[in-house]
Enzyme design. Structure first.
Site, mmCIF file in Angstrom:
data_model
loop_
_atom_site.group_PDB
_atom_site.id
_atom_site.type_symbol
_atom_site.label_atom_id
_atom_site.label_comp_id
_atom_site.label_asym_id
_atom_site.label_seq_id
_atom_site.Cartn_x
_atom_site.Cartn_y
_atom_site.Cartn_z
ATOM 1 N N ASP A 85 -6.691 1.547 0.789
ATOM 2 C CA ASP A 85 -6.007 2.737 1.296
ATOM 3 C C ASP A 85 -5.112 3.321 0.203
ATOM 4 O O ASP A 85 -4.211 2.649 -0.289
ATOM 5 C CB ASP A 85 -5.172 2.325 2.510
ATOM 6 C CG ASP A 85 -4.549 3.507 3.238
ATOM 7 O OD1 ASP A 85 -4.641 4.634 2.722
ATOM 8 O OD2 ASP A 85 -3.973 3.291 4.311
ATOM 9 N N HIS A 110 -2.891 5.669 0.596
ATOM 10 C CA HIS A 110 -1.717 6.333 1.184
ATOM 11 C C HIS A 110 -0.429 5.534 1.036
ATOM 12 O O HIS A 110 0.256 5.218 2.003
ATOM 13 C CB HIS A 110 -1.985 6.659 2.658
ATOM 14 C CG HIS A 110 -3.164 7.546 2.868
ATOM 15 N ND1 HIS A 110 -4.437 7.055 3.065
ATOM 16 C CD2 HIS A 110 -3.270 8.897 2.885
ATOM 17 C CE1 HIS A 110 -5.270 8.071 3.202
ATOM 18 N NE2 HIS A 110 -4.592 9.196 3.104
ATOM 19 N N CYS A 163 -5.504 11.962 -1.797
ATOM 20 C CA CYS A 163 -6.101 10.679 -1.390
ATOM 21 C C CYS A 163 -7.594 10.581 -1.728
ATOM 22 O O CYS A 163 -8.060 9.536 -2.179
ATOM 23 C CB CYS A 163 -5.848 10.380 0.086
ATOM 24 S SG CYS A 163 -6.317 11.664 1.249
#
Length: 374
Positions: free
Chosen positions: A277, A279, A75
């Protein structure tokens, strides 16, 4: 995959706020101000135009035998890619460039995107970043912090002749103006001896001539400032200065998040940070025969995530892009005015001269022998 699904659920439950609230407060996104009451659609267009890099699966194994997905560990690398991609968009297309679904994009856009595809021969791919991280003490598949990603990007940029970026990563919370100017004006020669011996003369046209007779210009600057804004939690004294950075026209946002959970912060509304993000796990995408990339999965087309600024882990890295020397001079003025003069406890220092107790500054040059796989 189980880990990434669990991680996704946690992220959605704790941070995802679907709609922006009704408010008169301005929203700041990478140096641009938006008003929710009058131009919400412009705000959402501005956010969706940023390149969005997420976990991917089914790419060729890193190093030939390593992982074929970065789910659960990549990430912060993806966030570093997003910050760098924003710098390249500013460099080639300008900050105000907009992306629209199914609209034909300029060749430079596809060329930028190709730099980040998950292939070992792409200069800023997950393969290159993971393998360059080995030299920073990180095993392939190990989680990176903001400073490690900054060091990896600095090294990889030396191999990237098309974008020709000067990447400066500050040390000890200190940005040295003299060193940055030396790096951005340094002539394009391979040996460090040539760098130190070349005496640079600036002409009125903003070009250089060194004693060897070469002409060079200002190399566009990617400035990354790794910071620790507290011990276990962010110190509230830094919040106003941190938010001020997103207002600067040179802003590339910030890398950070929570322990082992990285986000790319692109702006703020009140005391909430707005972020992209990484993820989400998507399938590997390659370029087409004509060199274009199916880019639908590289733009976040939903309402962005927000989190309270006090929930931020204190370990962050700020990013700024200065295409010309005047952009850097303007950034220095803004820092003096908005951050240094108003802070009792300074977020970072900006100094004119190289500190005498530091080792001499030598602009980095491309190594003669390349790292395996880089």
């Amino acid at each position: 995959s189980v880990l990434s699904r669990y991680e996704n659920q946690i992220t959605i439950l704790s941070d995802y706020l679907e709609e922006f609230p009704e408010t008169d407060e301005p929203v700041w996104i990478l140096g641009r101000q938006h008003h929710l009451n009058t131009d919400k659609s412009k705000l959402l267009l501005d956010i969706s135009a940023r390149l969005w890099f997420t976990y991917r699966r089914k790419f060729s194994p890193i190093g030939g035998t390593g992982p074929s997905s970065d789910a659960g560990w990549g990430c912060m690398l993806r966030c570093g890619q997003m910050m760098l991609a924003q710098a390249l968009i500013c460099r080639h297309l300008g900050r105000d460039w907009q992306w629209e679904k199914h609209k034909k994009q300029p060749e430079e856009y596809h060329r930028i995107l190709r730099c980040f595809l998950d292939r070992k021969d792409c200069c800023y791919s997950i393969h290159q970043m993971a393998q360059m991280g080995v030299g920073e003490g990180k095993s392939i598949g190990e989680w990176f912090g903001p400073n490690t990603v900054a060091q990896v990007l600095k090294k990889l940029a030396l191999f990237d002749e098309w974008n020709s970026l000067a990447v400066y990563v500050s040390m000890d919370n200190t940005v040295v103006i003299e060193d940055i100017k030396k790096m951005c004006w340094s002539p394009p020669q391979s040996s460090s001896a040539a760098h130190s011996s070349a005496h640079v003369h600036r002409s009125a046209l903003g070009r250089n001539k060194n004693t060897a007779g070469f002409c060079t210009g200002w190399k566009p600057l990617l400035l990354i400032i790794p910071l620790r804004l507290g011990i276990n939690h962010i110190n509230p004294v830094y919040i106003d200065a941190f938010k001020e950075c997103f207002k600067m026209p040179q802003s590339l946002g910030a890398l950070g998040g929570k322990p082992n959970n990285a986000y790319y912060f692109i702006g703020f509304l009140g005391n909430e940070l707005i972020y992209l993000d990484p993820h989400t796990t998507q399938s590997f995408v390659d370029w087409e025969e004509n060199g274009t990339v199916d880019d639908q999965s590289f733009h976040c087309q939903q309402a962005p995530h927000r989190m309270k600024i006090m929930n931020l882990d204190p370990s962050v890295a700020l990013g700024f892009f200065c295409k010309e020397e005047c952009d850097f001079d303007n950034w220095c003025s803004l820092v003096q005015k908005e951050i240094l003069k108003q802070q009792s406890l300074r977020m970072f220092e900006l100094v004119q001269k190289h500190p005498p107790h530091w080792p001499p500054f030598i602009p980095p040059t491309k190594p003669e022998v390349t790292t395996t796989g880089a």
